[in-house]
Motif scaffolding. Structure first.
Motif, mmCIF file in Angstrom:
data_model
loop_
_atom_site.group_PDB
_atom_site.id
_atom_site.type_symbol
_atom_site.label_atom_id
_atom_site.label_comp_id
_atom_site.label_asym_id
_atom_site.label_seq_id
_atom_site.Cartn_x
_atom_site.Cartn_y
_atom_site.Cartn_z
ATOM 1 N N LEU A 249 0.834 -1.206 0.000
ATOM 2 C CA LEU A 249 0.000 0.000 0.000
ATOM 3 C C LEU A 249 0.865 1.250 0.000
ATOM 4 O O LEU A 249 0.594 2.208 -0.721
ATOM 5 N N PHE A 250 1.914 1.232 0.816
ATOM 6 C CA PHE A 250 2.800 2.387 0.883
ATOM 7 C C PHE A 250 3.429 2.652 -0.480
ATOM 8 O O PHE A 250 3.425 3.780 -0.967
ATOM 9 N N ARG A 251 3.992 1.602 -1.098
ATOM 10 C CA ARG A 251 4.632 1.760 -2.407
ATOM 11 C C ARG A 251 3.646 2.277 -3.446
ATOM 12 O O ARG A 251 3.980 3.127 -4.266
ATOM 13 N N ALA A 252 2.424 1.752 -3.417
ATOM 14 C CA ALA A 252 1.411 2.185 -4.389
ATOM 15 C C ALA A 252 1.110 3.669 -4.223
ATOM 16 O O ALA A 252 1.086 4.419 -5.210
ATOM 17 N N TYR A 253 0.885 4.117 -2.990
ATOM 18 C CA TYR A 253 0.604 5.537 -2.760
ATOM 19 C C TYR A 253 1.825 6.397 -3.088
ATOM 20 O O TYR A 253 1.704 7.457 -3.689
ATOM 21 N N TYR A 254 3.002 5.930 -2.688
ATOM 22 C CA TYR A 254 4.215 6.695 -2.969
ATOM 23 C C TYR A 254 4.403 6.863 -4.480
ATOM 24 O O TYR A 254 4.645 7.973 -4.964
ATOM 25 N N ASP A 255 4.278 5.758 -5.213
ATOM 26 C CA ASP A 255 4.446 5.820 -6.668
ATOM 27 C C ASP A 255 3.396 6.706 -7.328
ATOM 28 O O ASP A 255 3.697 7.495 -8.220
ATOM 29 N N TRP A 256 2.143 6.584 -6.888
ATOM 30 C CA TRP A 256 1.068 7.389 -7.469
ATOM 31 C C TRP A 256 1.326 8.872 -7.216
ATOM 32 O O TRP A 256 1.166 9.707 -8.106
ATOM 33 N N LEU B 105 3.448 15.081 -6.706
ATOM 34 C CA LEU B 105 3.085 15.532 -5.372
ATOM 35 C C LEU B 105 4.249 15.240 -4.426
ATOM 36 O O LEU B 105 4.902 14.213 -4.541
ATOM 37 N N THR B 106 4.515 16.138 -3.490
ATOM 38 C CA THR B 106 5.582 15.943 -2.519
ATOM 39 C C THR B 106 5.025 15.171 -1.329
ATOM 40 O O THR B 106 4.065 15.601 -0.698
ATOM 41 N N GLN B 107 5.645 14.043 -1.015
ATOM 42 C CA GLN B 107 5.157 13.156 0.032
ATOM 43 C C GLN B 107 5.725 13.525 1.406
ATOM 44 O O GLN B 107 6.919 13.784 1.539
ATOM 45 N N PHE B 108 4.849 13.499 2.396
ATOM 46 C CA PHE B 108 5.228 13.655 3.794
ATOM 47 C C PHE B 108 4.688 12.442 4.530
ATOM 48 O O PHE B 108 3.611 11.936 4.196
ATOM 49 N N ILE B 109 5.425 11.980 5.548
ATOM 50 C CA ILE B 109 4.932 10.889 6.386
ATOM 51 C C ILE B 109 5.034 11.303 7.843
ATOM 52 O O ILE B 109 5.891 12.111 8.213
ATOM 53 N N ILE C 140 9.516 13.135 2.420
ATOM 54 C CA ILE C 140 10.196 12.062 1.695
ATOM 55 C C ILE C 140 10.077 12.258 0.189
ATOM 56 O O ILE C 140 10.213 11.312 -0.584
ATOM 57 N N GLY C 141 9.817 13.499 -0.212
ATOM 58 C CA GLY C 141 9.793 13.823 -1.626
ATOM 59 C C GLY C 141 11.179 13.658 -2.228
ATOM 60 O O GLY C 141 12.194 13.793 -1.533
ATOM 61 N N SER C 142 11.245 13.395 -3.512
ATOM 62 C CA SER C 142 12.522 13.082 -4.172
ATOM 63 C C SER C 142 13.539 14.214 -4.088
ATOM 64 O O SER C 142 14.739 13.959 -4.133
ATOM 65 N N CYS D 132 10.872 -2.094 5.736
ATOM 66 C CA CYS D 132 11.083 -0.699 6.107
ATOM 67 C C CYS D 132 11.557 0.100 4.894
ATOM 68 O O CYS D 132 11.918 -0.461 3.871
ATOM 69 N N ILE D 133 11.515 1.423 5.067
ATOM 70 C CA ILE D 133 12.113 2.304 4.061
ATOM 71 C C ILE D 133 13.369 2.902 4.685
ATOM 72 O O ILE D 133 13.428 3.127 5.899
ATOM 73 N N THR D 134 14.373 3.105 3.860
ATOM 74 C CA THR D 134 15.599 3.750 4.317
ATOM 75 C C THR D 134 15.928 4.867 3.340
ATOM 76 O O THR D 134 15.644 4.761 2.138
ATOM 77 N N PHE D 135 16.503 5.931 3.854
ATOM 78 C CA PHE D 135 16.892 7.068 3.022
ATOM 79 C C PHE D 135 17.793 7.990 3.811
ATOM 80 O O PHE D 135 17.918 7.866 5.030
#
Length: 156
Positions: free
Chosen positions: A14-21, A27-31, A57-59, A71-74
């Protein structure tokens, strides 16, 4: 009801789908992350009084993003210093875009009815009743408020 446990978590998918969309739609993503969850690695001096942290977590704000299985790492900059962050999916409580147009809340658990629940008609009726009770009542519209009925006309 039972908690799903024999299947893998849906959270990464679900996270990947929303992030990719959101990325595809520029759109700039915030978590919002619960920093008290085991495995979270974030700068603790930026954690709020509720034990959470909001992360862009925007690019353009991060580097080295990896959307792993658990998990996500960055890498991200805090007060001029680069930090490697680790955020398990279970710690992500919400994701939204900069303008607040899109909002996605992550659930802690997914509960599904058991096969016994599906066989028990009283459980199904109770669940149906709860759904009906949760829906807001709409006031009855007067004839003046009701939209006019569409009329079709044959044109030759």
């Amino acid at each position: 009801m039972t908690t799903v446990s024999k299947h893998s978590s849906m959270a990464p998918y679900l996270f990947r789908a929303y992030y990719d969309w959101m990325t595809d739609n520029e759109l700039t993503q915030f978590i919002y992350v619960n920093a008290s969850i085991e495995g979270v690695a974030v700068p603790l001096n930026h954690v709020d009084k509720d034990g959470g942290i909001t992360l862009n977590i925007g690019s353009t704000a991060i580097g080295g993003l990896s959307l792993g299985e658990d998990c996500i790492t960055f890498n991200s900059r805090f007060q001029g210093k680069i930090h490697e962050l680790v955020v398990p999916y279970i710690a992500i409580k919400a994701m939204w875009d900069r303008n607040g147009e899109v909002y996605f809340a992550m659930e802690d658990e997914l509960t599904l009815p058991t096969s016994d629940d599906l066989q028990d008609e009283s459980v199904l009726q109770d669940n149906h009743k709860q759904v009906i009770e949760q829906q807001p009542d709409e006031p009855e519209k007067s004839d003046e408020e009701k939209p006019a009925r569409a009329k079709l006309q044959v044109v030759k």
